[in-house]
Design an enzyme around this catalytic site. Sequence first.
Site, PDB file in Angstrom:
ATOM      1  N   ASP A 257       4.221   8.588  -4.099  1.00 18.62           N
ATOM      2  CA  ASP A 257       2.741   8.414  -4.124  1.00 18.62           C
ATOM      3  C   ASP A 257       2.223   9.704  -3.556  1.00 18.62           C
ATOM      4  OD1 ASP A 257       0.203   8.049  -3.806  1.00 18.62           O
ATOM      5  OD2 ASP A 257       0.376   6.048  -2.740  1.00 18.62           O
TER       6      ASP A 257
ATOM      7  N   TYR B  80       0.317   4.199   3.064  1.00 17.47           N
ATOM      8  CA  TYR B  80      -0.941   3.512   2.474  1.00 17.47           C
ATOM      9  C   TYR B  80      -0.651   3.871   1.150  1.00 17.47           C
ATOM     10  CZ  TYR B  80      -5.595   2.360   1.373  1.00 17.47           C
ATOM     11  OH  TYR B  80      -6.689   1.751   0.725  1.00 17.47           O
TER      12      TYR B  80
ATOM     13  N   LYS C  58      -7.212  11.806  -5.637  1.00 12.82           N
ATOM     14  CA  LYS C  58      -8.060  12.708  -4.719  1.00 12.82           C
ATOM     15  C   LYS C  58      -8.418  13.963  -5.589  1.00 12.82           C
ATOM     16  CE  LYS C  58      -7.534   9.935  -0.503  1.00 12.82           C
ATOM     17  NZ  LYS C  58      -6.301   8.898  -0.496  1.00 12.82           N
TER      18      LYS C  58
HETATM   19  C1  LIG Z   1      -5.886   7.437  -0.909  1.00 12.79           C
HETATM   20  C2  LIG Z   1      -4.605   6.866  -1.122  1.00 12.79           C
HETATM   21  C3  LIG Z   1      -4.537   5.872  -1.998  1.00 12.79           C
HETATM   22  C4  LIG Z   1      -5.541   5.143  -2.552  1.00 12.79           C
HETATM   23  O1  LIG Z   1      -6.181   5.918  -3.288  1.00 12.79           O
HETATM   24  P1  LIG Z   1      -7.959   5.422  -3.828  1.00 12.79           P
HETATM   25  O2  LIG Z   1      -8.439   6.189  -4.650  1.00 12.79           O
HETATM   26  O3  LIG Z   1      -8.682   5.483  -2.422  1.00 12.79           O
HETATM   27  O4  LIG Z   1      -7.932   3.948  -4.113  1.00 12.79           O
HETATM   28  C5  LIG Z   1      -3.093   5.693  -2.421  1.00 12.79           C
HETATM   29  N1  LIG Z   1      -2.138   6.300  -1.871  1.00 12.79           N
HETATM   30  C6  LIG Z   1      -2.325   7.178  -0.954  1.00 12.79           C
HETATM   31  C7  LIG Z   1      -1.076   7.918  -0.590  1.00 12.79           C
HETATM   32  C8  LIG Z   1      -3.609   7.558  -0.643  1.00 12.79           C
HETATM   33  O5  LIG Z   1      -3.754   8.417   0.617  1.00 12.79           O
END
Ligand SMILES: *Cc1c(COP(=O)(O)O)cnc(C)c1O
Length: 427
Positions: A238, A143, A266
Amino acid sequence: MKQTNARCWSEAQKYLVGGVNSPVRSFRGVGGRPFFVRRGQGPYLWDVEGKRYVDYVGSWGALILGHRPPSVIAAAQKALQRGTIFGTPTPDETELAKEISCAIPSIEQVRFVSSGTEAVMSAVRLARAVTGRTKIVKFDGGYHGHSDALLSKAGSGLATLGLPASAGVPKAVARDTLTVGYNDLSAVRKLFAREGRKIACLLVEPAGANIGVLSPEPGFLKGLRAITRKYGALLIFDEVITGFRLSYGGAQRLYGVKPDLTTLGKIIGGGFPAAAYGGPRKFMKQVAPLGPVYQAGTLSGHPVAMAAGLATLKALRKPGLYAQLEKNAQTLKKGLEKISREAGVAVTVCRAGSLLTLFFIKGSVRDAAGARRADAKKYARYFQAMLTQGIYLPPSAYEAWFVSAAHGKKEIEMTLNAHKKALQGIR
Ligand SMILES: *Cc1c(COP(=O)(O)O)cnc(C)c1O
C-alpha cells in the site's frame, strides 16, 4: 459578519458530523478546535482570521510540492477549460498510467479510482480472485482506507479516538482479516505456517505512516516477499503515502522489493481525488472488462485529477528533488532531537524520507505497540504550543509529519525555534 475560526466551527458542527468530513480533522486527539483555511501557498496555510501556519500536514501527504505549485495549477486550469468529466476515455489517463508504470518497478498496468480506500479494497478483491482464497493479513497500525475488511487495528484515526475497530463491520468480514505486529517477521512466519494456504494476500505499508512513522527493519520487506511467495499469497504494497514520496519509484524502488500489487493515491492526484492500483498484466487482466473481477467508477480517471497528477509527477522528476527532501527532513529530525536532548525531554524522531514523527518516548519505536506507548497527552500540549506559534503539525500523536519540496531552510528554522519554546511550555 466577519468569519472567525470559532464561528466557522460552531456552524460546521450544526451541519457536518462532528464538524468535519474526516475524523482526524476534528482535533479530538489534541483538544481545542480546528482552524478554518482560507488559502495555501507553498509551505504555508492561512486561516480565515489571516493567521499563517507552516503546514506539515500537506493534505495528509498529497501535496508533496506544497500548496499551489504553478505548473500543477496551470495544468488543472487548462483541463477545466475543456470540461469537467466526460465518462469516456481521455488521453491523459493513458499518459499518467504510462508515467506510473515507468516509475514503479512492479507495475505494468493500472486502474484509476477516486480514493485510496477504493484502490486498496479493489486490490484485495483482485488478490482474492487470483488466489481463490479469502483471508487477508495486515499489520497492527496499518491504515488501508475505511473499507469493512481493513479497519481492524487500523492506525491513526482509530487510535486517536481510542477505538479498537469500527462498529458496523460484520463479524464474518472482520474474521477474515488477520493482524500481526509490524517488523515482526517471526510472527508473520508463524501465522503463515498456520493459515498460509488460506491467505489471499498480505497487505503492508512498506514504510508505516499511519501510526506515526515506522521504518521497515533490514530484511523485513524481503522476508515478507519470501514468505508470501512460499505460500502462494500475493504481496500488496500500500503505497498510497509512500508512492512518489520515498522515491520517484516509491518505497519498492528505495528498498528494492517487488510486490505483486501496488496501491497509490494522495500524490498521484496532484491535490485532486485520484488513486490507483496496479501490477503485472497477468494479474491486472483479471479486472473487468478483461476479466471477472468487477470494479468501476463514475469519476475514475477524472480529467482534472489526471492533468494535475501528470503535472505533479513531471515536477517531481526535477533532478535533486528527492535528495533535497531527504536532506531537509534529516535536518529537521536532527534539530528536533538535539533541542529536545538539551531541554532534557525524552523524544524519538522516526523518519523515512520526508515522513517523520516525533514521539514523546524514551528509546526507539519499531511497531504500533511501541507507538502507542508514547505520551499522547504530552503530544497534545506540544501540538497546541506549536500551533500557537504558527506551526501546524498533524493533530494526532499517531500521524506522520509531511515535509514538502516547498519547505526550505527558513521554515525548518522557524519550526526548530518554535520547538524549543514549545518544550519549555509543556513540562
Ligand atoms: C490515506 C491512505 C489510504 C486511504 O486513502 P483515501 O484516499 O483517504 O481513501 C489508504 N492507505 C494508506 C496507506 C493511506 O495513507
